[in-house]
Scaffold this active site. Structure first.
Site, PDB file in Angstrom:
ATOM      1  N   LYS A 141      34.130  43.111  42.198  1.00 35.59           N
ATOM      2  CA  LYS A 141      35.221  42.311  41.522  1.00 35.59           C
ATOM      3  C   LYS A 141      36.668  42.706  41.279  1.00 35.59           C
ATOM      4  CE  LYS A 141      32.538  41.970  37.774  1.00 35.59           C
ATOM      5  NZ  LYS A 141      31.364  42.987  38.139  1.00 35.59           N
ATOM      6  N   ARG A 189      31.168  35.741  30.702  1.00 34.62           N
ATOM      7  CA  ARG A 189      29.628  36.612  30.853  1.00 34.62           C
ATOM      8  C   ARG A 189      28.561  35.938  30.249  1.00 34.62           C
ATOM      9  NH1 ARG A 189      30.549  42.683  33.009  1.00 34.62           N
ATOM     10  NH2 ARG A 189      32.728  42.419  32.744  1.00 34.62           N
ATOM     11  N   ARG A 201      31.824  56.057  42.368  1.00 36.94           N
ATOM     12  CA  ARG A 201      33.259  55.906  41.505  1.00 36.94           C
ATOM     13  C   ARG A 201      33.018  57.057  40.270  1.00 36.94           C
ATOM     14  NH1 ARG A 201      34.148  50.264  38.818  1.00 36.94           N
ATOM     15  NH2 ARG A 201      32.661  50.953  37.278  1.00 36.94           N
ATOM     16  N   ARG A 208      34.420  57.319  34.968  1.00 42.85           N
ATOM     17  CA  ARG A 208      34.280  56.120  33.959  1.00 42.85           C
ATOM     18  C   ARG A 208      33.170  56.505  33.170  1.00 42.85           C
ATOM     19  NH1 ARG A 208      34.913  49.652  35.550  1.00 42.85           N
ATOM     20  NH2 ARG A 208      32.932  49.525  34.338  1.00 42.85           N
ATOM     21  N   ARG A 225      23.413  48.072  32.688  1.00 41.61           N
ATOM     22  CA  ARG A 225      24.346  47.164  32.700  1.00 41.61           C
ATOM     23  C   ARG A 225      23.847  46.006  33.817  1.00 41.61           C
ATOM     24  NH1 ARG A 225      28.878  50.999  34.935  1.00 41.61           N
ATOM     25  NH2 ARG A 225      29.953  49.027  35.418  1.00 41.61           N
TER      26      ARG A 225
HETATM   27  P1  AP5 Z   1      34.770  47.372  41.616  1.00 40.88           P
HETATM   28  O1  AP5 Z   1      35.770  46.584  42.115  1.00 40.88           O
HETATM   29  O2  AP5 Z   1      35.112  48.480  40.325  1.00 40.88           O
HETATM   30  O3  AP5 Z   1      33.538  46.506  41.279  1.00 40.88           O
HETATM   31  P2  AP5 Z   1      33.318  45.753  39.718  1.00 40.88           P
HETATM   32  O4  AP5 Z   1      32.443  44.443  40.246  1.00 40.88           O
HETATM   33  O5  AP5 Z   1      34.626  45.227  39.357  1.00 40.88           O
HETATM   34  O6  AP5 Z   1      32.620  46.562  39.083  1.00 40.88           O
HETATM   35  P3  AP5 Z   1      32.791  47.035  37.346  1.00 40.88           P
HETATM   36  O7  AP5 Z   1      31.735  48.451  37.104  1.00 40.88           O
HETATM   37  O8  AP5 Z   1      34.091  47.368  37.158  1.00 40.88           O
HETATM   38  O9  AP5 Z   1      32.230  45.664  36.899  1.00 40.88           O
HETATM   39  P4  AP5 Z   1      31.492  45.613  35.360  1.00 40.88           P
HETATM   40  O10 AP5 Z   1      31.352  44.078  35.418  1.00 40.88           O
HETATM   41  O11 AP5 Z   1      30.205  46.559  35.018  1.00 40.88           O
HETATM   42  O12 AP5 Z   1      32.653  46.345  34.554  1.00 40.88           O
HETATM   43  P5  AP5 Z   1      33.809  45.450  33.713  1.00 40.88           P
HETATM   44  O13 AP5 Z   1      34.914  46.863  33.634  1.00 40.88           O
HETATM   45  O14 AP5 Z   1      34.040  44.242  33.980  1.00 40.88           O
HETATM   46  O15 AP5 Z   1      34.073  48.424  42.607  1.00 40.88           O
HETATM   47  C1  AP5 Z   1      33.017  49.396  42.160  1.00 40.88           C
HETATM   48  C2  AP5 Z   1      33.289  50.695  43.109  1.00 40.88           C
HETATM   49  O16 AP5 Z   1      32.947  50.212  44.405  1.00 40.88           O
HETATM   50  C3  AP5 Z   1      34.630  51.169  43.116  1.00 40.88           C
HETATM   51  O17 AP5 Z   1      34.611  52.608  43.184  1.00 40.88           O
HETATM   52  C4  AP5 Z   1      35.121  50.375  44.312  1.00 40.88           C
HETATM   53  O18 AP5 Z   1      36.207  51.159  45.106  1.00 40.88           O
HETATM   54  C5  AP5 Z   1      34.018  50.426  45.342  1.00 40.88           C
HETATM   55  N1  AP5 Z   1      34.017  49.169  46.169  1.00 40.88           N
HETATM   56  C6  AP5 Z   1      34.345  48.038  46.138  1.00 40.88           C
HETATM   57  N2  AP5 Z   1      34.200  47.190  47.031  1.00 40.88           N
HETATM   58  C7  AP5 Z   1      33.521  48.219  47.950  1.00 40.88           C
HETATM   59  C8  AP5 Z   1      33.215  47.744  49.386  1.00 40.88           C
HETATM   60  N3  AP5 Z   1      33.102  46.663  49.874  1.00 40.88           N
HETATM   61  N4  AP5 Z   1      32.536  48.823  50.075  1.00 40.88           N
HETATM   62  C9  AP5 Z   1      32.236  49.962  49.514  1.00 40.88           C
HETATM   63  N5  AP5 Z   1      32.821  50.440  48.224  1.00 40.88           N
HETATM   64  C10 AP5 Z   1      33.390  49.270  47.367  1.00 40.88           C
HETATM   65  O19 AP5 Z   1      33.142  45.685  32.102  1.00 40.88           O
HETATM   66  C11 AP5 Z   1      32.443  46.946  31.621  1.00 40.88           C
HETATM   67  C12 AP5 Z   1      32.248  46.699  30.155  1.00 40.88           C
HETATM   68  O20 AP5 Z   1      33.202  45.969  29.341  1.00 40.88           O
HETATM   69  C13 AP5 Z   1      30.903  45.810  30.067  1.00 40.88           C
HETATM   70  O21 AP5 Z   1      29.696  46.413  30.435  1.00 40.88           O
HETATM   71  C14 AP5 Z   1      31.063  45.366  28.619  1.00 40.88           C
HETATM   72  O22 AP5 Z   1      30.768  46.205  27.725  1.00 40.88           O
HETATM   73  C15 AP5 Z   1      32.441  45.121  28.618  1.00 40.88           C
HETATM   74  N6  AP5 Z   1      33.008  43.684  28.997  1.00 40.88           N
HETATM   75  C16 AP5 Z   1      33.953  43.346  29.815  1.00 40.88           C
HETATM   76  N7  AP5 Z   1      34.023  41.856  29.764  1.00 40.88           N
HETATM   77  C17 AP5 Z   1      33.144  41.408  28.830  1.00 40.88           C
HETATM   78  C18 AP5 Z   1      32.704  40.153  28.530  1.00 40.88           C
HETATM   79  N8  AP5 Z   1      33.419  39.111  29.194  1.00 40.88           N
HETATM   80  N9  AP5 Z   1      32.108  40.037  27.365  1.00 40.88           N
HETATM   81  C19 AP5 Z   1      31.555  41.017  26.661  1.00 40.88           C
HETATM   82  N10 AP5 Z   1      31.619  42.474  27.217  1.00 40.88           N
HETATM   83  C20 AP5 Z   1      32.388  42.582  28.258  1.00 40.88           C
END
Ligand code: AP5
Length: 191
Positions: A13, A88, A127, A133, A144
């Site tokens: 994402k 979410r 990552r 992280r 997660r």
């Molecule tokens: P990346 O692009 O970072 O993927 P992502 O889907 O953004 O993954 P996240 O781990 O950031 O998502 P998440 O939903 O768990 O975390 P968030 O920060 O939103 O890619 C991942 C890796 O793969 C990277 O190293 C990238 O380089 C690599 N990659 C990407 N594309 C690739 C490809 N095609 N091929 C190979 N490699 C690739 O949320 C974190 C925490 O915040 C949550 O757990 C929660 O506690 C809190 N939070 C956030 N939003 C909310 C909400 N709305 N409500 C409640 N809690 C929330």
């Protein structure tokens, strides 16, 4: 454009959000990034969010909704925005609906990236090595994924029923995925 990007943890994402935002000239708003910035700065919001994030749990809706409401009120969101990681939960969907109604605007599309479960774990473990992280340990990644399946995956049907869903294959090279996302968005009426 007013867009959401969804998908399980590690689906790509954040990676794709940057390209989409640049291409369409809109801000990418990641609730995860905003929480992490607050954790780094040691703000009260960061202290509150950290204990949930480190456990792989969602931060309470009241905290998250207020944060998004403030962000969407900023001037750079006037022409549109891309929400990454919000909504979410069903309650967050309802809250976002209210915010958009107040602003007199609607969503154009919800992009969902689909990626195999094992590929996701490998991406996040990789990552962890590169970025360190706090929530990229194997146990927390699994948690997660469980929370996503229970709380967030049901939102896909909500947006499908509204005719907003664009499911995009998130497997393969980053640039390939970006091309698929652009093709799906460019095919929207009026795009
Ligand atoms: P990346 O692009 O970072 O993927 P992502 O889907 O953004 O993954 P996240 O781990 O950031 O998502 P998440 O939903 O768990 O975390 P968030 O920060 O939103 O890619 C991942 C890796 O793969 C990277 O190293 C990238 O380089 C690599 N990659 C990407 N594309 C690739 C490809 N095609 N091929 C190979 N490699 C690739 O949320 C974190 C925490 O915040 C949550 O757990 C929660 O506690 C809190 N939070 C956030 N939003 C909310 C909400 N709305 N409500 C409640 N809690 C929330």
């Amino acid at each position: 454009m007013r867009l959401i990007i969804m998908g399980p943890p590690g689906a790509g994402k954040g990676t794709q959000a940057r390209f989409i935002a640049e291409h369409y000239g809109i801000p990418a708003i990641s609730t995860g990034d905003i929480f992490r910035a607050n954790v780094s700065e040691g703000t009260p919001l960061g202290v509150e969010a950290k204990r949930f994030m480190d456990a792989g749990e969602y931060v309470p809706d009241t905290v998250t909704n207020a944060m998004v409401r403030d962000r969407l009120a900023e001037a750079d969101c006037e022409p549109g925005f891309l929400l990454d990681g919000y909504p979410r939960t069903v309650a967050q969907v309802q809250e976002l609906d209210g915010m958009l109604t107040e602003r007199g605007c609607e969503l154009q599309a919800v992009v969902v990236l689909t990626v195999d479960g094992e590929e996701i774990v490998q991406r996040l473990l990789q990552r962890a090595v590169v970025e360190g992280r706090a929530d990229d340990t194997e146990d927390v990644i699994r948690r997660r994924q469980e929370v996503y399946a229970k709380e967030t995956a049901p939102l896909i049907d909500v947006y499908r029923e509204r005719g907003l869903l664009l499911e995009v294959d998130g497997m393969g090279e980053v640039a390939e995925v970006t091309s698929r996302v652009f093709a799906a968005l460019d095919a929207l009426p009026g795009a």
